[in-house]
Write an enzyme that holds these catalytic residues in place. Structure first.
Site, PDB file in Angstrom:
ATOM      1  N   SER A 172       0.798  -1.237   0.000  1.00  0.00           N
ATOM      2  CA  SER A 172       0.000   0.000   0.000  1.00  0.00           C
ATOM      3  C   SER A 172       0.827   1.282   0.000  1.00  0.00           C
ATOM      4  O   SER A 172       0.345   2.326   0.420  1.00  0.00           O
ATOM      5  CB  SER A 172      -0.958  -0.016   1.206  1.00  0.00           C
ATOM      6  OG  SER A 172      -0.282  -0.390   2.375  1.00  0.00           O
ATOM      7  N   TYR A 201      -0.608 -15.000 -13.677  1.00  0.00           N
ATOM      8  CA  TYR A 201      -1.225 -13.937 -12.862  1.00  0.00           C
ATOM      9  C   TYR A 201      -2.729 -14.198 -12.719  1.00  0.00           C
ATOM     10  O   TYR A 201      -3.289 -14.122 -11.620  1.00  0.00           O
ATOM     11  CB  TYR A 201      -0.965 -12.588 -13.527  1.00  0.00           C
ATOM     12  CG  TYR A 201      -1.708 -11.407 -12.933  1.00  0.00           C
ATOM     13  CD1 TYR A 201      -1.302 -10.841 -11.725  1.00  0.00           C
ATOM     14  CD2 TYR A 201      -2.813 -10.847 -13.583  1.00  0.00           C
ATOM     15  CE1 TYR A 201      -1.971  -9.753 -11.189  1.00  0.00           C
ATOM     16  CE2 TYR A 201      -3.485  -9.759 -13.056  1.00  0.00           C
ATOM     17  CZ  TYR A 201      -3.063  -9.222 -11.857  1.00  0.00           C
ATOM     18  OH  TYR A 201      -3.741  -8.139 -11.325  1.00  0.00           O
ATOM     19  N   ILE A 239      -3.551   1.262  -5.885  1.00  0.00           N
ATOM     20  CA  ILE A 239      -4.877   1.076  -5.280  1.00  0.00           C
ATOM     21  C   ILE A 239      -4.771   1.005  -3.752  1.00  0.00           C
ATOM     22  O   ILE A 239      -5.595   1.573  -3.035  1.00  0.00           O
ATOM     23  CB  ILE A 239      -5.526  -0.221  -5.840  1.00  0.00           C
ATOM     24  CG1 ILE A 239      -5.822  -0.056  -7.349  1.00  0.00           C
ATOM     25  CG2 ILE A 239      -6.786  -0.594  -5.071  1.00  0.00           C
ATOM     26  CD1 ILE A 239      -6.191  -1.356  -8.078  1.00  0.00           C
TER      27      ILE A 239
HETATM   28  N1  LIG Z   1      -3.649  -1.608 -11.703  1.00  0.00           N
HETATM   29  C1  LIG Z   1      -4.483  -2.397 -12.323  1.00  0.00           C
HETATM   30  O1  LIG Z   1      -4.827  -2.188 -13.507  1.00  0.00           O
HETATM   31  C2  LIG Z   1      -5.109  -3.574 -11.602  1.00  0.00           C
HETATM   32  C3  LIG Z   1      -6.206  -4.209 -12.197  1.00  0.00           C
HETATM   33  C4  LIG Z   1      -6.800  -5.275 -11.545  1.00  0.00           C
HETATM   34  C5  LIG Z   1      -6.294  -5.720 -10.335  1.00  0.00           C
HETATM   35  N2  LIG Z   1      -5.217  -5.104  -9.785  1.00  0.00           N
HETATM   36  C6  LIG Z   1      -4.727  -5.618  -8.509  1.00  0.00           C
HETATM   37  O2  LIG Z   1      -4.794  -4.598  -7.542  1.00  0.00           O
HETATM   38  C7  LIG Z   1      -3.748  -4.759  -6.574  1.00  0.00           C
HETATM   39  C8  LIG Z   1      -2.964  -3.453  -6.486  1.00  0.00           C
HETATM   40  O3  LIG Z   1      -2.449  -3.186  -7.770  1.00  0.00           O
HETATM   41  P1  LIG Z   1      -1.777  -1.792  -8.166  1.00  0.00           P
HETATM   42  O4  LIG Z   1      -1.751  -1.733  -9.653  1.00  0.00           O
HETATM   43  O5  LIG Z   1      -2.361  -0.712  -7.359  1.00  0.00           O
HETATM   44  O6  LIG Z   1      -0.310  -2.117  -7.686  1.00  0.00           O
HETATM   45  P2  LIG Z   1       1.001  -1.257  -7.850  1.00  0.00           P
HETATM   46  O7  LIG Z   1       0.742   0.152  -8.234  1.00  0.00           O
HETATM   47  O8  LIG Z   1       1.883  -2.093  -8.689  1.00  0.00           O
HETATM   48  O9  LIG Z   1       1.416  -1.254  -6.322  1.00  0.00           O
HETATM   49  C9  LIG Z   1       2.554  -1.720  -5.926  1.00  0.00           C
HETATM   50  C10 LIG Z   1       2.489  -1.821  -4.406  1.00  0.00           C
HETATM   51  O10 LIG Z   1       2.760  -3.140  -4.058  1.00  0.00           O
HETATM   52  C11 LIG Z   1       3.912  -3.140  -3.229  1.00  0.00           C
HETATM   53  N3  LIG Z   1       4.637  -4.395  -3.474  1.00  0.00           N
HETATM   54  C12 LIG Z   1       5.072  -4.878  -4.657  1.00  0.00           C
HETATM   55  N4  LIG Z   1       5.666  -6.072  -4.462  1.00  0.00           N
HETATM   56  C13 LIG Z   1       5.588  -6.330  -3.142  1.00  0.00           C
HETATM   57  C14 LIG Z   1       6.017  -7.399  -2.311  1.00  0.00           C
HETATM   58  N5  LIG Z   1       6.667  -8.455  -2.815  1.00  0.00           N
HETATM   59  N6  LIG Z   1       5.768  -7.338  -0.979  1.00  0.00           N
HETATM   60  C15 LIG Z   1       5.141  -6.270  -0.441  1.00  0.00           C
HETATM   61  N7  LIG Z   1       4.707  -5.228  -1.171  1.00  0.00           N
HETATM   62  C16 LIG Z   1       4.935  -5.260  -2.500  1.00  0.00           C
HETATM   63  C17 LIG Z   1       4.677  -1.879  -3.593  1.00  0.00           C
HETATM   64  O11 LIG Z   1       5.466  -1.470  -2.529  1.00  0.00           O
HETATM   65  P3  LIG Z   1       7.031  -1.063  -2.657  1.00  0.00           P
HETATM   66  O12 LIG Z   1       7.287  -0.690  -4.077  1.00  0.00           O
HETATM   67  O13 LIG Z   1       7.124   0.101  -1.700  1.00  0.00           O
HETATM   68  O14 LIG Z   1       7.753  -2.260  -2.217  1.00  0.00           O
HETATM   69  C18 LIG Z   1       3.495  -0.921  -3.798  1.00  0.00           C
HETATM   70  O15 LIG Z   1       3.011  -0.487  -2.549  1.00  0.00           O
HETATM   71  C19 LIG Z   1      -2.918  -5.947  -7.056  1.00  0.00           C
HETATM   72  O16 LIG Z   1      -3.320  -7.105  -6.399  1.00  0.00           O
HETATM   73  C20 LIG Z   1      -3.263  -6.036  -8.535  1.00  0.00           C
HETATM   74  O17 LIG Z   1      -3.095  -7.338  -9.028  1.00  0.00           O
HETATM   75  C21 LIG Z   1      -4.620  -4.029 -10.394  1.00  0.00           C
END
Ligand SMILES: NC(=O)c1ccc[n+]([C@@H]2O[C@H](COP(=O)([O-])OP(=O)(O)OC[C@H]3O[C@@H](n4cnc5c(N)ncnc54)[C@H](OP(=O)(O)O)[C@@H]3O)[C@@H](O)[C@H]2O)c1
Length: 264
Positions: free
Chosen positions: A15, A154, A19
């Site tokens: 976080s 994924y 999201i």
């Molecule tokens: N964005 C989309 O289009 C989308 C669509 C559908 C579903 N989702 C789902 O929504 C969720 C959030 O997605 P997002 O796109 O908002 O993600 P994001 O922008 O890629 O967020 C990355 C976050 O995850 C943390 N992170 C990454 N690898 C990690 C690990 N191994 N351990 C702990 N923290 C970790 C990062 O922290 P640090 O960098 O500080 O380590 C950062 O806080 C995910 O489950 C994703 O699959 C996203």
């Protein structure tokens, strides 16, 4: 509307951005106590500072842990206070042909996307049941049913969390603990923003054109025909995290802009 989240304690995996970060801010604005998470102390502190600039009275702390490192998770669980709202948000993806993706690709995505939620829920659910109140949310994806060909591993993880979520809701039957999952569609997190910029630069187009191309040629089923903002996804997550969502349980809630199709 008062979402009745004041002084509820929430933990959101992954976080410091995207999201999860938008969800943390919204929960904090509602008066919740939020523990944020990312892989490093520096990243978590940076995110906390950013939040405090925007919400000076935010009750926010952080617990760094890399969910691909089992030892980090062990340490995190020892430090975690009693949690009212658990948001299993962390998720990583590798865009690769099925024939090129390695066992390690599959295992790493399973470990981070699925086992993080399993381990956190196994720790938090008994306390929630004892307290007879709690919310667990799994962040799945439209990919759980769309299964894009370059994202099979994924997508498997995102379908898996739906079964876990439903199963845990059944374990909490008859209590005031609910377990649900949300399925966002394409959302403009920092990662998606970077993807748009990179393609725009490579193809000498504007980001807007790249976005339009994506919905015309790739995500044709989307009714929204644009990326959702992270706040749009967070709005639904925060409602489901609140006491107001008490009659929604064991459900998979779409925030996909219509991309998954179907009436229900
Ligand atoms: N964005 C989309 O289009 C989308 C669509 C559908 C579903 N989702 C789902 O929504 C969720 C959030 O997605 P997002 O796109 O908002 O993600 P994001 O922008 O890629 O967020 C990355 C976050 O995850 C943390 N992170 C990454 N690898 C990690 C690990 N191994 N351990 C702990 N923290 C970790 C990062 O922290 P640090 O960098 O500080 O380590 C950062 O806080 C995910 O489950 C994703 O699959 C996203």
């Amino acid at each position: 509307m008062d979402l009745q989240l004041k002084n509820k304690t929430a933990f959101i995996s992954g976080s410091t951005a995207g999201i999860g970060f938008a969800t943390a801010k919204l929960l904090l604005k509602e008066g919740a106590i939020v523990i944020i998470n990312g892989r490093t102390t520096a990243g978590v502190n940076k995110a906390i500072n950013k939040i405090k600039q925007e919400i000076p009275d935010a009750k926010v702390t952080g617990l760094p842990a890399d969910f691909s490192h089992p030892q980090d998770i062990q340490t995190l669980l020892l430090q975690l206070p009693k949690i009212d709202v658990l948001i299993n948000n962390v998720g990583i993806y590798t865009s690769k042909s099925f024939f090129e993706s390695t066992d390690e690709d599959w295992q790493q995505q399973f470990e981070v996307n699925v086992m993080s939620g399993v381990k956190l829920s196994r720790h938090c659910l008994p306390q929630m049941l004892e307290n007879n109140w709690g919310r667990i949310l799994f962040v799945s994806s439209e990919c759980a049913t769309l299964v894009p060909p370059d994202l099979i591993a994924y997508s498997m993880t995102k379908t898996a969390v739906l079964a876990i979520s439903r199963g845990l809701a059944q374990l909490a039957k008859g209590t005031q603990v609910t377990v649900n999952s949300v399925l966002p569609g394409s959302t403009l997190s920092e990662g998606a923003e970077q993807f748009l910029s990179d393609v725009a630069q490579k193809e000498n187009k504007t980001k807007k054109q790249v976005e339009e191309d994506f919905f015309t040629n790739v995500r044709t089923s989307s009714l929204l025909q644009r990326f959702a903002k992270v706040e749009e996804v967070a709005n639904t997550i925060v409602y489901l995290a609140s006491p107001l969502s008490s009659a929604t349980n064991g459900a998979a809630i779409k925030i996909d802009g219509g991309s998954m199709g179907g009436i229900i």
